[in-house]
Design an enzyme around this catalytic site. Sequence first.
Site, mmCIF file in Angstrom:
data_model
loop_
_atom_site.group_PDB
_atom_site.id
_atom_site.type_symbol
_atom_site.label_atom_id
_atom_site.label_comp_id
_atom_site.label_asym_id
_atom_site.label_seq_id
_atom_site.Cartn_x
_atom_site.Cartn_y
_atom_site.Cartn_z
ATOM 1 C CE LYS A 13 34.280 42.935 36.339
ATOM 2 N NZ LYS A 13 34.022 41.565 36.795
ATOM 3 C CE LYS A 17 33.664 40.658 25.432
ATOM 4 N NZ LYS A 17 34.635 40.316 26.468
ATOM 5 C CE LYS A 32 24.389 39.614 32.913
ATOM 6 N NZ LYS A 32 23.832 39.268 34.175
#
Length: 339
Positions: free
Chosen positions: A115, A201, A204
């Site tokens: 991240k 993956k 959203k």
Amino acid sequence: MIVVSGIQPTGKPHLGNYLGAIKNYVKLQDEAVANNGKCLIFLADLHAISMPHNPAELHAATLEMVATLVACGLDPSKTVLFNQAQVPAHAELQWLLMGTARMGWLNRMTQWKDKAGKNREGQSAALFSYPVLQAADVLLYQATHVPVGDDQKQHLELARDIAQKFNNDFASEEDPVFTLPDPFIPETAARIMSLRDGSKKMSKSDPSDMSRISLTDDADTMAQKVKKAKTDPEPLPSEVAGLAERPEALNLVSIYAALAETTAEQVLADHGGAGFGQFKPALAELMVSVLSPIRDRFVELKDDREQLDAILARGAAQAREQGTPTLDAAYKALGLVRG
Ligand code: TRP
């Protein structure tokens, strides 16, 4: 058996959330009830502020995820369902554990490295200490089973290390403050990929709505998305080994297996030799039959603010009570005197 897990309030819940995580919670909830154990599932809203976020959207996303969890079968009378922000003990215990967690341990976390990327200096301290809050989440309730995806296994190992060091440094062997939690990674954990790209993956945040099945999609939309899903021209093999170089085909077979609660082997035993012109309609039909009732419950619940607030308030009250003995023991072990 004490089951504890958290889920990020991402908003726009999709098939990947359902088959990858939520379905598993429901199974464990029922096992916990049958074994006189406990099941606590919470919305990780405190974790959500570790990355740039929109305050106006956070609570709405939290409520949407609660509606999703209940629609999928989590039963607030069996599971303690709450959001972290209403249970201050999570943040308190995190701070108490910050004295035990080591910088070096946190530096090795792959999620932190991924991240933060090249810009570690510019990240929030919350992102770096995120796994300590996660450790507090589970240690607070003496969790024995923590259902998580593969990507969270390292965080759970860290929680064990923190618990072990804390017990070692501040408690006696006969009377440890924390139980060492085990990650619970179901063998059948479905890793659902994008319908447009079998190597990514389902998410959203994918710009293409065609890449995911939302739990709010109606039957026609689901069928359309399955029909348009990326595939290859080959028919299905009769064995799983034949899917090795075919990520999109593997994904559709995995989705079918997860929805039908069977194995990929069984799906191929039944559908091997079929082309996608045949297999996709069968998949769409199965999907609609499984997801329609969930969608109906979700639509009914999602705008019922009163009921959602009541579920969270009740869950939070139970969680506060259940976490109190461990939080007290942790303060005491550290020599911190309160009142
Ligand atoms: N970090 C987890 C995720 O991103 C969510 C989470 C927060 C969690 N606290 C937890 C999972 C405690 C299990 C236990 O998926």
